[in-house]
Write a protein that holds these residues in place. Structure first.
Motif, PDB file in Angstrom:
ATOM      1  N   THR A 186       8.041  10.257  -2.574  1.00 31.35           N
ATOM      2  CA  THR A 186       6.842   9.740  -1.911  1.00 31.35           C
ATOM      3  C   THR A 186       5.738  10.782  -1.891  1.00 31.35           C
ATOM      4  O   THR A 186       4.583  10.504  -2.238  1.00 31.35           O
ATOM      5  CB  THR A 186       7.171   9.314  -0.470  1.00 31.35           C
ATOM      6  OG1 THR A 186       8.143   8.269  -0.499  1.00 31.35           O
ATOM      7  CG2 THR A 186       5.929   8.831   0.248  1.00 31.35           C
ATOM      8  N   LEU A 226       5.888   2.980  -2.133  1.00 29.85           N
ATOM      9  CA  LEU A 226       7.035   2.144  -1.775  1.00 29.85           C
ATOM     10  C   LEU A 226       8.134   2.158  -2.835  1.00 29.85           C
ATOM     11  O   LEU A 226       9.306   2.370  -2.498  1.00 29.85           O
ATOM     12  CB  LEU A 226       6.574   0.718  -1.486  1.00 29.85           C
ATOM     13  CG  LEU A 226       5.770   0.525  -0.193  1.00 29.85           C
ATOM     14  CD1 LEU A 226       5.393  -0.945  -0.017  1.00 29.85           C
ATOM     15  CD2 LEU A 226       6.550   1.008   1.020  1.00 29.85           C
ATOM     16  N   ILE A 260      11.483   4.119  -1.453  1.00 34.33           N
ATOM     17  CA  ILE A 260      12.610   3.204  -1.268  1.00 34.33           C
ATOM     18  C   ILE A 260      13.539   3.258  -2.473  1.00 34.33           C
ATOM     19  O   ILE A 260      14.766   3.175  -2.341  1.00 34.33           O
ATOM     20  CB  ILE A 260      12.096   1.775  -1.021  1.00 34.33           C
ATOM     21  CG1 ILE A 260      11.263   1.741   0.270  1.00 34.33           C
ATOM     22  CG2 ILE A 260      13.249   0.791  -0.929  1.00 34.33           C
ATOM     23  CD1 ILE A 260      10.641   0.394   0.571  1.00 34.33           C
ATOM     24  N   ALA A 276      15.994   6.029  -2.121  1.00 36.34           N
ATOM     25  CA  ALA A 276      17.084   5.688  -1.201  1.00 36.34           C
ATOM     26  C   ALA A 276      18.116   4.794  -1.883  1.00 36.34           C
ATOM     27  O   ALA A 276      19.326   4.948  -1.664  1.00 36.34           O
ATOM     28  CB  ALA A 276      16.517   4.995   0.034  1.00 36.34           C
ATOM     29  N   LEU A 277      17.663   3.885  -2.728  1.00 35.45           N
ATOM     30  CA  LEU A 277      18.571   2.941  -3.382  1.00 35.45           C
ATOM     31  C   LEU A 277      19.480   3.616  -4.415  1.00 35.45           C
ATOM     32  O   LEU A 277      20.588   3.152  -4.666  1.00 35.45           O
ATOM     33  CB  LEU A 277      17.760   1.828  -4.057  1.00 35.45           C
ATOM     34  CG  LEU A 277      17.008   0.883  -3.102  1.00 35.45           C
ATOM     35  CD1 LEU A 277      16.096  -0.041  -3.880  1.00 35.45           C
ATOM     36  CD2 LEU A 277      17.992   0.075  -2.260  1.00 35.45           C
ATOM     37  N   GLN A 313      19.096   7.826   2.394  1.00 35.21           N
ATOM     38  CA  GLN A 313      19.040   6.366   2.484  1.00 35.21           C
ATOM     39  C   GLN A 313      18.241   5.889   3.685  1.00 35.21           C
ATOM     40  O   GLN A 313      17.596   4.838   3.629  1.00 35.21           O
ATOM     41  CB  GLN A 313      20.469   5.808   2.542  1.00 35.21           C
ATOM     42  CG  GLN A 313      21.221   5.930   1.218  1.00 35.21           C
ATOM     43  CD  GLN A 313      22.663   5.492   1.330  1.00 35.21           C
ATOM     44  OE1 GLN A 313      23.266   5.553   2.416  1.00 35.21           O
ATOM     45  NE2 GLN A 313      23.252   5.064   0.225  1.00 35.21           N
ATOM     46  N   PRO A 367      13.009   5.313   2.866  1.00 33.40           N
ATOM     47  CA  PRO A 367      12.121   4.178   3.163  1.00 33.40           C
ATOM     48  C   PRO A 367      11.108   4.472   4.263  1.00 33.40           C
ATOM     49  O   PRO A 367       9.983   3.967   4.228  1.00 33.40           O
ATOM     50  CB  PRO A 367      13.110   3.083   3.595  1.00 33.40           C
ATOM     51  CG  PRO A 367      14.405   3.447   2.945  1.00 33.40           C
ATOM     52  CD  PRO A 367      14.429   4.945   2.958  1.00 33.40           C
ATOM     53  N   ALA A 412       8.224   6.334   2.843  1.00 38.32           N
ATOM     54  CA  ALA A 412       7.406   5.429   2.036  1.00 38.32           C
ATOM     55  C   ALA A 412       6.547   4.523   2.910  1.00 38.32           C
ATOM     56  O   ALA A 412       5.349   4.351   2.669  1.00 38.32           O
ATOM     57  CB  ALA A 412       8.311   4.592   1.126  1.00 38.32           C
ATOM     58  N   ALA A 416       8.610  -4.609  -2.715  1.00 38.81           N
ATOM     59  CA  ALA A 416       9.620  -3.640  -2.283  1.00 38.81           C
ATOM     60  C   ALA A 416      10.824  -4.344  -1.685  1.00 38.81           C
ATOM     61  O   ALA A 416      11.973  -3.922  -1.884  1.00 38.81           O
ATOM     62  CB  ALA A 416       9.013  -2.673  -1.275  1.00 38.81           C
ATOM     63  N   THR A 458      14.577  -4.106  -3.105  1.00 35.40           N
ATOM     64  CA  THR A 458      15.686  -3.664  -2.257  1.00 35.40           C
ATOM     65  C   THR A 458      16.818  -4.677  -2.259  1.00 35.40           C
ATOM     66  O   THR A 458      17.994  -4.304  -2.435  1.00 35.40           O
ATOM     67  CB  THR A 458      15.187  -3.447  -0.814  1.00 35.40           C
ATOM     68  OG1 THR A 458      14.142  -2.473  -0.813  1.00 35.40           O
ATOM     69  CG2 THR A 458      16.322  -2.968   0.079  1.00 35.40           C
TER      70      THR A 458
END
Length: 502
Positions: free
Chosen positions: A256, A297, A301, A304-305, A327, A331, A334, A423, A427
């Motif tokens: 980010t 975003l 995110i 994290a994924l 994780q 987000p 972001a 986003a 996700t």
């Protein structure tokens, strides 16, 4: 013509910064992974105590003099020398304070190794205060090539030194050496890129401090707000959890921060230029906000994924606790870009007192949350407390923006709608994929898992963004800004679809 000139310089400045941040981003990721391979979480946690103290010392005494020079109508060589003199005095005082504090800090954490670490980091802090102030004059003109040279060279030398020492000696001193080498490089290159011969003078200190007073107070609050947790973990949970938290937090914020940094750096001088035209300033804010959210975003995110297979593949199981940190915080970082430009907007308009009040309020909300969370639930409690406080910060920022430029909260959120929906689709799809995929047991399985998540996340976000843009007949949004930036950067005559009036 003036508007086109500003836009053109903004594009070129953003391009230089984007290039530097891309390289710095790659180097930062490489350094984090390499250090994690060669060192233990306890090693990283040990040095994190010292670097956190150094960071707090630097940031709570940051007088925002560079911003004062940017807003000054006609800064002279004496103004620059005054800034340099204040920097030298600040560096001497900070280095002395850290040297005095080295032994008590080591006693507090019951680790004598902290004493020499803090002494060497004090040298790094001193060098960091000697940076050439003249490069700010180029920033006023939206010229940022010197930042490219400075940032890349500083990061490159520090990373090379850190990785070399870590690979050869497997010692925590790799991190300390990297910090000192970065400080030396930053000071030397700043004068090589933009020559300047300063002299000792304090003639304009009152004039400069008058602007930066509230910003300095805000910086104190903001630094304590976002750095106190490192010291708390080191004291209550130990060095290994601190190391895991440090790496996890760094990896969570990295995508980010690096994705939005090029535009964020240029916003303050750009907003300052438009500060006398409220309508254009509000429109510029909305366009910039929509663009930055669409970039941040998927970066935050998305990190994290892919955290689980990425950390296990590149860093090993000893860093598995960092996955949870990434994780949860990825987000949040972001989403916090919604309202991100409240800071440069307030600075451009001179509302520094309101920025301080925001940071003070957030400090007294966040501090109890992380203390109680850490005491009751350990590292997970701290992370969730930090998450809740981070989401509250979004509300504070959008309220400030409404007060600064009169753009309502719903209008601010509306420009981010398609990015938020995209986003959410990204996700949901990536989580569903991870759920149906078999558990990765080998390195090959982890590589397949990581690649599948990256492709799925990227395809879903970009597909949803572009599809919704076309379906809605190409409304004003990040796509228009990308086309406009591309055409201005390549100096082509064709124009992107005409944006609707904001």
């Amino acid at each position: 013509m003036a508007s086109n000139g500003i836009a053109g310089r903004l594009v070129k400045g953003s391009a230089w910064i984007a290039a530097s941040r891309l390289i710095v981003n790659v180097l930062s990721a490489l350094s984090t992974v390499a250090i994690a391979i060669f060192l233990t979480p306890a090693d990283v946690g040990l040095v994190a105590i010292g670097t956190t103290l150094a960071t707090i010392a630097m940031q709570v005494t940051e007088m925002s003099l560079s911003q004062a020079l940017v807003r000054h109508p006609n800064p002279t060589a004496e103004h620059l020398s005054t800034v340099w003199t204040l920097g030298v005095l600040r560096g001497l005082l900070l280095a002395a304070a850290m040297a005095i504090a080295a032994l008590p800090v080591a006693d507090t954490y019951n680790d004598a190794r902290l004493t020499p670490i803090i002494l060497w980091l004090a040298l790094s802090v001193f060098l960091g205060c000697l940076t050439n102030p003249r490069r700010v004059v180029l920033q006023r003109k939206l010229v940022f090539w010197q930042d490219f040279v400075l940032n890349v060279s500083q990061k490159l030398t520090g990373v090379v030194a850190s990785i070399a020492i870590a690979a050869i000696y497997h010692s925590y001193w790799a991190l300390v050496v990297g910090a000192v080498v970065s400080g030396v490089t930053q000071m030397a290159v700043s004068y090589m890129a933009v020559p300047f011969l300063p002299r000792f003078t304090l003639r304009h200190w009152r004039e400069l401090i008058s602007f930066s007073g509230w910003l300095t107070a805000s910086q104190v609050m903001n630094t304590l707000n976002w750095r106190f947790d490192y010291l708390l973990i080191g004291k209550l949970l130990g060095q290994a959890p601190l190391g895991q938290y440090t790496v996890g937090s760094n990896l969570a914020v990295l995508p980010t921060r690096e994705a939005i940094q090029p535009l964020t750096i240029t916003m303050f001088p750009a907003f300052s230029t438009l500060s006398g035209d409220p309508a254009r300033l509000a429109a510029a804010y909305q366009r910039g906000q929509a663009f930055i959210t669409a970039v941040a975003l998927p970066a935050g995110i998305g990190a994290a994924l892919i955290a689980d297979p990425m950390v296990r593949l590149l860093m090993g199981e000893k860093w598995a606790p960092a996955i949870f940190v990434m994780q949860v915080l990825g987000p949040v970082f972001a989403l916090q870009t919604i309202g991100q430009f409240a800071q440069p907007l307030g600075m451009a308009l001179g509302h520094t007192r309101l920025l301080f009040l925001r940071d003070a309020q957030l400090f007294f909300i966040r501090l109890p949350l992380i203390i109680i969370g850490t005491i009751l639930f350990g590292l997970p409690g701290l992370v969730w407390g930090r998450t809740f406080a981070g989401l509250l910060a979004i509300g504070f920022n959008v309220q400030l923006v409404k007060r600064f430029v009169g753009v309502g909260i719903l209008a601010q959120l509306a420009v981010n709608t398609r990015a938020l929906v995209s986003a959410a689709v990204m996700t949901a799809g990536t989580v569903a994929l991870a759920y149906v995929m078999p558990v990765a047991e080998t390195r090959s399985d982890l590589i397949i898992d990581l690649a599948a998540r990256v492709v799925t996340a990227g395809t879903l976000f970009c597909g949803t963004m572009i599809g919704s843009w076309l379906l809605l007949n190409r409304p004003t949004g990040p796509e228009n800004e990308l086309l406009r930036l591309w055409q201005q950067f390549t100096n082509r005559g064709s124009k992107p679809p005409a944006p609707q009036q904001p």
